[in-house]
Design a protein around this motif. Structure first.
Motif, mmCIF file in Angstrom:
data_model
loop_
_atom_site.group_PDB
_atom_site.id
_atom_site.type_symbol
_atom_site.label_atom_id
_atom_site.label_comp_id
_atom_site.label_asym_id
_atom_site.label_seq_id
_atom_site.Cartn_x
_atom_site.Cartn_y
_atom_site.Cartn_z
ATOM 1 N N GLN A 182 0.695 -1.579 0.005
ATOM 2 C CA GLN A 182 -0.155 -0.037 -0.052
ATOM 3 C C GLN A 182 1.077 1.263 -0.042
ATOM 4 O OE1 GLN A 182 -0.283 -2.571 2.279
ATOM 5 N NE2 GLN A 182 -2.011 -2.959 2.837
ATOM 6 N N ASP A 183 1.967 1.108 0.702
ATOM 7 C CA ASP A 183 2.902 2.390 0.696
ATOM 8 C C ASP A 183 3.579 2.684 -0.583
ATOM 9 O OD1 ASP A 183 2.315 3.037 3.409
ATOM 10 O OD2 ASP A 183 3.885 1.587 4.162
ATOM 11 N N VAL A 184 3.797 1.440 -1.152
ATOM 12 C CA VAL A 184 4.607 1.412 -2.530
ATOM 13 C C VAL A 184 3.427 2.240 -3.619
ATOM 14 C CG1 VAL A 184 5.088 0.267 -4.561
ATOM 15 C CG2 VAL A 184 5.917 -0.462 -2.346
ATOM 16 N N ASP A 185 2.044 1.951 -3.402
ATOM 17 C CA ASP A 185 1.216 2.433 -4.338
ATOM 18 C C ASP A 185 1.003 3.925 -3.826
ATOM 19 O OD1 ASP A 185 0.810 0.048 -5.356
ATOM 20 O OD2 ASP A 185 -1.202 -0.680 -3.927
ATOM 21 N N ARG A 186 1.016 4.464 -2.759
ATOM 22 C CA ARG A 186 0.813 5.536 -2.335
ATOM 23 C C ARG A 186 2.053 6.554 -2.736
ATOM 24 N NH1 ARG A 186 1.042 6.060 3.758
ATOM 25 N NH2 ARG A 186 1.173 8.187 3.478
ATOM 26 N N ILE A 187 3.249 5.962 -2.684
ATOM 27 C CA ILE A 187 4.464 6.640 -3.381
ATOM 28 C C ILE A 187 4.433 6.912 -4.888
ATOM 29 C CG2 ILE A 187 7.052 6.275 -3.767
ATOM 30 C CD1 ILE A 187 7.214 5.136 -0.817
ATOM 31 N N GLU A 188 3.828 5.917 -5.571
ATOM 32 C CA GLU A 188 3.760 5.990 -7.126
ATOM 33 C C GLU A 188 2.725 7.143 -7.270
ATOM 34 O OE1 GLU A 188 2.924 1.934 -8.252
ATOM 35 O OE2 GLU A 188 5.350 1.749 -8.523
ATOM 36 N N VAL A 189 1.644 7.144 -6.491
ATOM 37 C CA VAL A 189 0.407 8.058 -6.741
ATOM 38 C C VAL A 189 1.123 9.520 -6.512
ATOM 39 C CG1 VAL A 189 -1.591 9.015 -5.784
ATOM 40 C CG2 VAL A 189 -1.498 6.629 -6.375
ATOM 41 N N TYR A 190 1.841 9.782 -5.318
ATOM 42 C CA TYR A 190 2.472 10.984 -4.860
ATOM 43 C C TYR A 190 3.356 11.558 -5.889
ATOM 44 C CZ TYR A 190 4.941 14.255 -2.006
ATOM 45 O OH TYR A 190 5.581 15.269 -1.635
ATOM 46 N N THR A 191 4.193 10.631 -6.484
ATOM 47 C CA THR A 191 5.122 11.058 -7.335
ATOM 48 C C THR A 191 5.009 11.157 -8.837
ATOM 49 O OG1 THR A 191 6.176 8.613 -7.639
ATOM 50 C CG2 THR A 191 7.292 10.076 -6.021
ATOM 51 N N GLY A 192 3.672 10.266 -9.235
ATOM 52 C CA GLY A 192 3.394 10.173 -10.325
ATOM 53 C C GLY A 192 4.271 9.179 -11.432
ATOM 54 N N ASN A 193 5.062 8.604 -10.607
ATOM 55 C CA ASN A 193 6.205 7.442 -11.428
ATOM 56 C C ASN A 193 6.089 6.392 -10.789
ATOM 57 O OD1 ASN A 193 7.405 9.503 -13.248
ATOM 58 N ND2 ASN A 193 8.173 10.423 -11.462
ATOM 59 N N LYS A 194 6.358 5.098 -11.658
ATOM 60 C CA LYS A 194 6.588 3.999 -11.064
ATOM 61 C C LYS A 194 7.653 3.962 -10.007
ATOM 62 C CE LYS A 194 3.092 1.455 -13.004
ATOM 63 N NZ LYS A 194 2.187 0.783 -12.328
ATOM 64 N N ILE A 195 7.670 3.039 -9.167
ATOM 65 C CA ILE A 195 8.908 2.969 -8.181
ATOM 66 C C ILE A 195 10.219 2.608 -9.016
ATOM 67 C CG2 ILE A 195 10.032 1.406 -6.535
ATOM 68 C CD1 ILE A 195 7.964 3.107 -5.085
ATOM 69 N N ASP A 196 10.025 1.852 -9.829
ATOM 70 C CA ASP A 196 10.963 1.427 -10.865
ATOM 71 C C ASP A 196 11.703 2.653 -11.436
ATOM 72 O OD1 ASP A 196 9.718 -0.580 -10.257
ATOM 73 O OD2 ASP A 196 9.757 -1.563 -12.217
ATOM 74 N N GLU A 197 11.090 3.815 -11.738
ATOM 75 C CA GLU A 197 11.548 5.125 -12.416
ATOM 76 C C GLU A 197 12.150 6.142 -11.238
ATOM 77 O OE1 GLU A 197 8.130 6.269 -14.306
ATOM 78 O OE2 GLU A 197 8.221 4.687 -15.862
ATOM 79 N N LEU A 198 11.748 5.809 -10.072
ATOM 80 C CA LEU A 198 12.398 6.738 -9.168
ATOM 81 C C LEU A 198 14.108 6.545 -8.881
ATOM 82 C CD1 LEU A 198 9.670 6.820 -6.627
ATOM 83 C CD2 LEU A 198 10.085 8.366 -8.275
ATOM 84 N N SER A 199 14.608 7.332 -8.422
ATOM 85 C CA SER A 199 16.142 7.412 -7.813
ATOM 86 C C SER A 199 15.993 7.131 -6.258
ATOM 87 C CB SER A 199 16.909 8.576 -7.976
ATOM 88 O OG SER A 199 16.427 9.793 -7.188
ATOM 89 N N GLU A 200 16.966 6.783 -5.691
ATOM 90 C CA GLU A 200 16.830 6.622 -4.225
ATOM 91 C C GLU A 200 16.525 7.573 -3.478
ATOM 92 O OE1 GLU A 200 19.706 4.319 -0.897
ATOM 93 O OE2 GLU A 200 20.388 4.537 -3.031
ATOM 94 N N ASP A 201 17.218 8.761 -3.882
ATOM 95 C CA ASP A 201 17.012 9.866 -3.199
ATOM 96 C C ASP A 201 15.286 10.586 -3.472
ATOM 97 O OD1 ASP A 201 19.647 10.187 -2.427
ATOM 98 O OD2 ASP A 201 20.176 11.636 -4.008
ATOM 99 N N GLU A 202 15.034 10.454 -4.406
ATOM 100 C CA GLU A 202 13.372 10.607 -4.769
ATOM 101 C C GLU A 202 12.558 9.606 -3.966
ATOM 102 O OE1 GLU A 202 13.635 11.921 -9.476
ATOM 103 O OE2 GLU A 202 13.494 9.833 -9.045
ATOM 104 N N PHE A 203 12.966 8.314 -3.970
ATOM 105 C CA PHE A 203 12.094 7.498 -3.144
ATOM 106 C C PHE A 203 11.978 7.839 -1.604
ATOM 107 C CE2 PHE A 203 12.267 3.498 -0.471
ATOM 108 C CZ PHE A 203 10.961 3.210 -0.688
ATOM 109 N N ASN A 204 13.380 8.077 -1.048
ATOM 110 C CA ASN A 204 13.471 8.482 0.320
ATOM 111 C C ASN A 204 12.722 9.709 0.591
ATOM 112 O OD1 ASN A 204 15.062 6.565 1.284
ATOM 113 N ND2 ASN A 204 16.933 7.520 0.422
ATOM 114 N N LEU A 205 12.736 10.915 -0.273
ATOM 115 C CA LEU A 205 12.051 11.953 0.031
ATOM 116 C C LEU A 205 10.367 11.940 0.068
ATOM 117 C CD1 LEU A 205 12.226 15.294 0.063
ATOM 118 C CD2 LEU A 205 12.192 15.380 -2.427
ATOM 119 N N ALA A 206 10.152 11.037 -1.101
ATOM 120 C CA ALA A 206 8.640 10.663 -1.125
ATOM 121 C C ALA A 206 8.282 10.110 0.293
ATOM 122 C CB ALA A 206 8.335 9.764 -2.003
#
Length: 131
Positions: free
Chosen positions: A49-73
């Motif tokens: 559910q948290d992965v889904d929330r991050i993807e909605v929040y960032t507008g990107n799939k987890i696979d497309e995020l950098s580690e820094d973007e993931f941590n910030l989200a």
């Protein structure tokens, strides 16, 4: 032979580096997901559910995020990562790469450098492709 400006060479290297650091998902027990950052020792354990929330929040799939973007989200959304158990680590290590193409590219680079032979490359390629 014309040389590229330094800025272009740097941008190109950065682009390759980002590609190598994509997240690899591994399903864990209890609706948890392990996200391992390719090319590093970093791994995160979060709920699906948290992965889904991050993807909605960032507008990107987890696979497309950098580690820094993931941590910030995660910080912005107040998501806390779970501690990885020994079993989680073994599961992550045994999980096949998401893309066999990444593995083939890595093997081709090793072949070009002379680390593995052409025969070893062909054997592994057939194994990966299921031939």
């Amino acid at each position: 032979m014309m040389r590229r400006p330094a800025a272009r060479r740097t941008a190109r290297r950065t682009s390759r580096r980002v590609t190598r650091r994509q997240f690899r998902r591994t399903a864990l027990a209890g609706g948890m997901v392990a996200l391992a950052v390719g090319g590093t020792a970093a791994a995160f354990k979060v709920r699906q559910q948290d992965v889904d929330r991050i993807e909605v929040y960032t507008g990107n799939k987890i696979d497309e995020l950098s580690e820094d973007e993931f941590n910030l989200a995660m910080d912005d959304l107040g998501i806390k990562e779970q501690e990885l158990t020994e079993q989680d680590i073994r599961t992550i290590e045994k999980a096949p790469p998401e893309s066999y193409l990444d593995e083939l590219e890595r093997l081709a680079a090793l072949k070009e450098k002379g680390v593995i032979t052409a025969e070893e490359f062909e054997t592994k390629k057939k194994e990966l492709l299921g031939l």
